[in-house]
Design a protein around this motif. Structure first.
Motif, short mmCIF file in Angstrom:
data_model
loop_
_atom_site.label_atom_id
_atom_site.label_comp_id
_atom_site.label_asym_id
_atom_site.label_seq_id
_atom_site.Cartn_x
_atom_site.Cartn_y
_atom_site.Cartn_z
N VAL A 173 0.83 -1.21 0.00
CA VAL A 173 0.00 0.00 0.00
C VAL A 173 0.86 1.26 0.00
CG1 VAL A 173 -1.73 1.31 1.28
CG2 VAL A 173 -1.93 -1.18 1.11
N GLY A 174 1.91 1.28 0.83
CA GLY A 174 2.73 2.48 0.96
C GLY A 174 3.35 2.93 -0.35
N GLY A 175 3.88 1.98 -1.13
CA GLY A 175 4.50 2.33 -2.39
C GLY A 175 3.53 2.90 -3.40
N ARG A 176 2.25 2.53 -3.27
CA ARG A 176 1.23 3.06 -4.17
C ARG A 176 0.64 4.37 -3.66
NH1 ARG A 176 1.84 -2.21 -4.80
NH2 ARG A 176 1.23 -3.23 -6.76
N LEU A 177 0.74 4.58 -2.35
CA LEU A 177 0.17 5.80 -1.76
C LEU A 177 0.98 7.04 -2.10
CD1 LEU A 177 -1.87 7.21 0.10
CD2 LEU A 177 -0.40 6.57 2.03
N VAL A 178 2.30 6.93 -2.14
CA VAL A 178 3.16 8.11 -2.32
C VAL A 178 2.77 8.91 -3.56
CG1 VAL A 178 5.51 8.88 -2.79
CG2 VAL A 178 5.09 7.20 -0.99
#
Length: 512
Positions: free
Chosen positions: A12-17
């Protein structure tokens, strides 16, 4: 507004940025190993900080000056160690956020049912405990609770993908009839971005889910329809415990048992949103939430673009949230089988490219011609084009040109030709032919072509060739393994003979 994002190398984090950046929010990417962010197109647009959420001093310094802090760190495992680790990390992060003066914490947790204490699976119980720790931090906190997240790379989605693709018929535990409310990854990201701007007096949990409630059985059947597979035969049996189910998943799929087991244990619960209060603070995205079929289709669209990679998770940063990331695990993204061959050719780049661009049609495929003709005949008998289409032009290609039973999907003149198979196959196939670096830049043991000493004055070029196959269902798996023994003859012969043809042309063109 500045956001500090932990778990930035995760699913999720890599897609949120990039979604935060698109919303005009400054991003500080917090990672134990910032070097893993190298190569991301957005890495120069964010501030990177090295910190471990277990290190109070380091994570407090990383959160200094942040208006919102995203806590996207989770453990998946068996036993009690992962629960204790999650508890310690959440307590440390909560204290660091409070002492750093963070304005808001946003946490993505798990959707859980209202059951007596002790009845939750260890996985969901740990998520609930982390939620409680963060809500008690003294920092306004928005907890978003999601069930199954639909998107390539999501562990829950990948488990469903492999089960559905590889098993036309299966016996399943009773939880296959439990109701769930899955949500597309793009909608999860929409809520995560929106939560950053909630009023300061809002500190609570929110259930988030897609527009449909269905059973796990229905979700697998929906996947089969979208993927073009026949309906699956699913027989429910009462004897498969979560432990046995996770071992069964481990045998059938490449999802590690340490990940499969906590996910399977959580499926014994029905997880449906109790409310939709999130709408009061974060309206639904334009066009509404994505339904299950739409989310699955988005997760599969990467297969159809021209940037085919060795594995889906090695693709570049996605153009959409459903696309794969380099940091997705090796087992995510579905099966992609590869036959890759490389050699050094003693000929100029333009000569090698000329041979590649003239492949097919009258010149043939530079390998066992009888095998190619036989495959073309079988394709025609199955209703495919066979080899009868030939080529539009014997010397030049354009994107979308037909080449026998292939179609030009990508073309970079002088460098790369990607052909997509249009013969009848239980899956999707590509053939990629590439002219790469000069020999001086290549340290490759696959130098298996002839090298006349006087060819083109000794100029050497690197030739790479890949055949890729994405199987459809069990028949696709069987097809790949049935033809794999012949790849050495067909593709190995093509590799050698293309190299020879280029070297002979270069030799003939060299003044005596």
């Amino acid at each position: 507004m500045r956001a500090a994002v932990t778990g930035v190398t995760g699913y999720v984090g890599g897609r949120l940025v990039p979604e935060l950046l698109a919303a005009g929010i400054e991003v500080r990417a917090v990672s134990r190993n910032p070097s893993r962010l190298a190569g991301r197109p957005w890495v120069d647009d964010v501030e990177t900080v090295e910190a471990d959420v277990a290190d109070l001093d380091a994570i407090r310094a990383a959160l200094e000056g942040a208006d919102v802090a995203y806590y996207l760190v989770h453990s998946l495992g068996t036993g009690r160690t992962f629960e204790a680790r999650d508890r310690r990390n959440a307590l440390t992060f909560a204290r660091a956020a409070r002492e750093a003066g963070v304005g808001r914490i946003v946490y993505l947790g798990g959707l859980y049912p209202d059951v007596p204490e002790g009845d939750l699976s260890p996985h969901l119980a740990s998520r609930k405990e982390v939620e409680e720790v963060l809500l008690a931090s003294g920092v306004p906190t928005a907890v978003l609770r999601a069930a199954v997240i639909l998107g390539s790379g999501s562990a829950s989605f990948e488990m469903m993908r492999y089960l559905t693709e590889r098993l036309p018929a299966m016996t399943t535990p009773r939880w296959v009839e439990n109701r769930i409310q899955p949500i597309a990854i793009r909608d999860v990201l929409h809520y995560l971005v929106g939560a950053a701007r909630m009023p300061a007096d809002v500190s609570r949990g929110f259930d988030i889910g897609g527009p449909q409630v269905l059973t796990y059985r229905d979700m697998m059947q929906c996947y089969a329809r979208v993927a073009g597979l026949p309906p699956r035969v699913i027989v429910k049996v009462p004897v498969l415990t979560p432990r046995l189910s996770s071992h069964w998943v481990g045998v059938v799929t490449p999802v590690p048992s340490g990940i499969a087991r906590p996910l399977v244990e959580s499926l014994v619960h029905e997880v449906v949103c109790d409310d939709k209060d999130i709408e009061r603070y974060v309206p639904d995205p334009d066009g509404g939430l994505t339904d299950v079929a739409g989310a699955i289709e988005l997760a599969l669209t990467r297969i159809h673009d021209g940037e085919v990679t060795t594995r889906w998770s090695s693709a570049s940063v996605p153009g959409a949230p459903s696309d794969p990331l380099p940091t997705d695990p090796d087992w995510s993204g579905g099966s992609l089988y590869v036959d890759e061959r490389r050699t050094v050719v003693e000929a100029p780049r333009d000569v090698l490219w000329q041979v590649i661009e003239e492949i097919g049609g009258q010149d043939g495929w530079y390998s066992w011609s009888l095998a190619w003709r036989f495959r073309g005949l079988l394709d025609r008998l199955a209703g495919g084009p066979g080899l009868r289409r030939g080529r539009r032009d014997e010397h030049r290609l354009r994107i979308d040109d037909a080449v026998d039973f292939w179609r030009v999907e990508a073309l970079e003149p002088g460098r790369r030709l990607l052909l997509r198979a249009e013969m009848r196959l239980p899956g999707l196939a590509w053939l990629e032919l590439r002219v790469d670096e000069s020999a001086a830049e290549v340290t490759d043991p696959g130098d298996d072509g002839p090298h006349p000493d006087d060819a083109a004055g000794g100029e050497r070029t690197y030739f790479a060739q890949r055949a890729l196959f994405h199987p459809q269902g069990l028949l696709g798996q069987a097809y790949w393994w049935s033809v794999a023994p012949f790849h050495g003859i067909v593709f190995g012969g093509m590799q050698r003979n293309v190299a020879r043809a280029a070297e002979h042309r270069a030799h003939d063109a060299t003044p005596s």
